[in-house]
Scaffold this active site. Structure first.
Site, PDB file in Angstrom:
ATOM      1  N   ASP A 292       0.857  -1.187   0.000  1.00 39.72           N
ATOM      2  CA  ASP A 292       0.000   0.000   0.000  1.00 39.72           C
ATOM      3  C   ASP A 292       0.897   1.243   0.000  1.00 39.72           C
ATOM      4  OD1 ASP A 292      -3.206   0.558   1.019  1.00 39.72           O
ATOM      5  OD2 ASP A 292      -1.763   2.208   1.109  1.00 39.72           O
TER       6      ASP A 292
ATOM      7  N   ASN B 254     -13.114  -3.067   1.873  1.00 38.57           N
ATOM      8  CA  ASN B 254     -14.114  -2.017   2.018  1.00 38.57           C
ATOM      9  C   ASN B 254     -15.057  -2.037   0.828  1.00 38.57           C
ATOM     10  OD1 ASN B 254     -13.029  -0.921   4.442  1.00 38.57           O
ATOM     11  ND2 ASN B 254     -11.438   0.106   3.257  1.00 38.57           N
TER      12      ASN B 254
ATOM     13  N   GLN C 258     -14.605   3.312   1.034  1.00 39.77           N
ATOM     14  CA  GLN C 258     -13.879   2.736  -0.112  1.00 39.77           C
ATOM     15  C   GLN C 258     -13.431   3.869  -1.027  1.00 39.77           C
ATOM     16  OE1 GLN C 258     -16.085  -0.015  -2.611  1.00 39.77           O
ATOM     17  NE2 GLN C 258     -14.276  -0.559  -3.801  1.00 39.77           N
TER      18      GLN C 258
ATOM     19  N   VAL D 157     -10.835   3.197  -3.721  1.00 37.84           N
ATOM     20  CA  VAL D 157     -10.433   2.642  -5.025  1.00 37.84           C
ATOM     21  C   VAL D 157     -11.437   1.547  -5.382  1.00 37.84           C
ATOM     22  CG1 VAL D 157      -8.639   1.477  -6.343  1.00 37.84           C
ATOM     23  CG2 VAL D 157      -8.002   3.172  -4.605  1.00 37.84           C
TER      24      VAL D 157
ATOM     25  N   HIS E  10     -10.109  -5.023  -3.524  1.00 41.72           N
ATOM     26  CA  HIS E  10      -8.778  -5.228  -2.943  1.00 41.72           C
ATOM     27  C   HIS E  10      -8.923  -5.619  -1.491  1.00 41.72           C
ATOM     28  CE1 HIS E  10      -9.855  -0.968  -2.548  1.00 41.72           C
ATOM     29  NE2 HIS E  10      -9.202  -0.982  -1.381  1.00 41.72           N
TER      30      HIS E  10
ATOM     31  N   HIS F 207      -7.007  -5.619   2.086  1.00 43.15           N
ATOM     32  CA  HIS F 207      -5.907  -5.077   2.881  1.00 43.15           C
ATOM     33  C   HIS F 207      -5.372  -6.217   3.746  1.00 43.15           C
ATOM     34  CE1 HIS F 207      -6.975  -0.737   2.251  1.00 43.15           C
ATOM     35  NE2 HIS F 207      -8.165  -1.264   2.023  1.00 43.15           N
TER      36      HIS F 207
HETATM   37  P1  AMP Z   1      -9.848   1.620   0.226  1.00 43.71           P
HETATM   38  O1  AMP Z   1     -10.279   2.709   1.154  1.00 43.71           O
HETATM   39  O2  AMP Z   1     -10.118   0.259   0.793  1.00 43.71           O
HETATM   40  O3  AMP Z   1     -10.415   1.808  -1.162  1.00 43.71           O
HETATM   41  O4  AMP Z   1      -8.277   1.747   0.172  1.00 43.71           O
HETATM   42  C1  AMP Z   1      -7.536   2.015  -0.977  1.00 43.71           C
HETATM   43  C2  AMP Z   1      -6.102   1.826  -0.614  1.00 43.71           C
HETATM   44  O5  AMP Z   1      -5.326   1.908  -1.799  1.00 43.71           O
HETATM   45  C3  AMP Z   1      -5.539   2.871   0.361  1.00 43.71           C
HETATM   46  O6  AMP Z   1      -4.995   2.217   1.501  1.00 43.71           O
HETATM   47  C4  AMP Z   1      -4.475   3.593  -0.463  1.00 43.71           C
HETATM   48  O7  AMP Z   1      -3.371   3.996   0.319  1.00 43.71           O
HETATM   49  C5  AMP Z   1      -4.110   2.545  -1.488  1.00 43.71           C
HETATM   50  N1  AMP Z   1      -3.577   3.053  -2.750  1.00 43.71           N
HETATM   51  C6  AMP Z   1      -4.108   4.014  -3.535  1.00 43.71           C
HETATM   52  N2  AMP Z   1      -3.369   4.183  -4.636  1.00 43.71           N
HETATM   53  C7  AMP Z   1      -2.345   3.304  -4.555  1.00 43.71           C
HETATM   54  C8  AMP Z   1      -1.233   2.991  -5.382  1.00 43.71           C
HETATM   55  N3  AMP Z   1      -1.018   3.625  -6.554  1.00 43.71           N
HETATM   56  N4  AMP Z   1      -0.367   2.029  -4.978  1.00 43.71           N
HETATM   57  C9  AMP Z   1      -0.554   1.392  -3.809  1.00 43.71           C
HETATM   58  N5  AMP Z   1      -1.599   1.630  -2.984  1.00 43.71           N
HETATM   59  C10 AMP Z   1      -2.467   2.579  -3.341  1.00 43.71           C
END
Ligand code: AMP
Length: 113
Positions: A30, A87, A94, A96, A100, A102
């Site tokens: 991450d 998420n 959420q 992204v 995914h 974590h």
């Molecule tokens: P979520 O809130 O579950 O959608 O979390 C998205 C996660 O993606 C967060 O912990 C971010 O820090 C991580 N993230 C976003 N962009 C990138 C990236 N380019 N490379 C690695 N992690 C990322």
């Protein structure tokens, strides 16, 4: 390049620190870690969240927990323990919209996350 940043990472079009990969899944660090070890596991196939998991191939669904556990094992998290979370949607914050997981560990984690 894909509009989805995690599709771009899976395709190798966006740099990421990949720690484990199979034909169907990619694990990478991450970019803003919330634990000493904070990895993300994604299916190569795009679905927006766990709510779309029925759109994954049966082989993806079968491999997913095994790949997550193997990722944690390779990261040295198995003995002390680790957390796996995903998420979906606004209330979960959420950010992204590509499924995914974590995978977090490397210290005693908060009870409230
Ligand atoms: P979520 O809130 O579950 O959608 O979390 C998205 C996660 O993606 C967060 O912990 C971010 O820090 C991580 N993230 C976003 N962009 C990138 C990236 N380019 N490379 C690695 N992690 C990322």
């Amino acid at each position: 390049m894909s509009q989805c940043i995690f599709c771009a990472i899976a395709a190798g079009d966006l740099p990421a620190e990949v720690v484990h990969r199979s034909e169907r899944f990619v694990a990478f660090r991450d970019i803003a870690p919330k634990a000493p070890v904070h990895l993300l596991v994604i299916p190569v196939q795009h679905v927006a969240s766990i709510a779309g998991a029925d759109g994954l191939d049966a082989a993806d669904r079968a491999e997913m927990p095994v790949f997550i556990a193997e990722t944690a094992r390779r990261a040295g998290l198995e003995d002390a323990g680790y957390r796996v979370a995903t998420n979906h949607g606004e209330h979960a914050r959420q950010a992204v919209f590509h499924l995914h997981w974590h995978v977090m560990g490397g210290a005693l984690l908060s009870e409230t996350m």
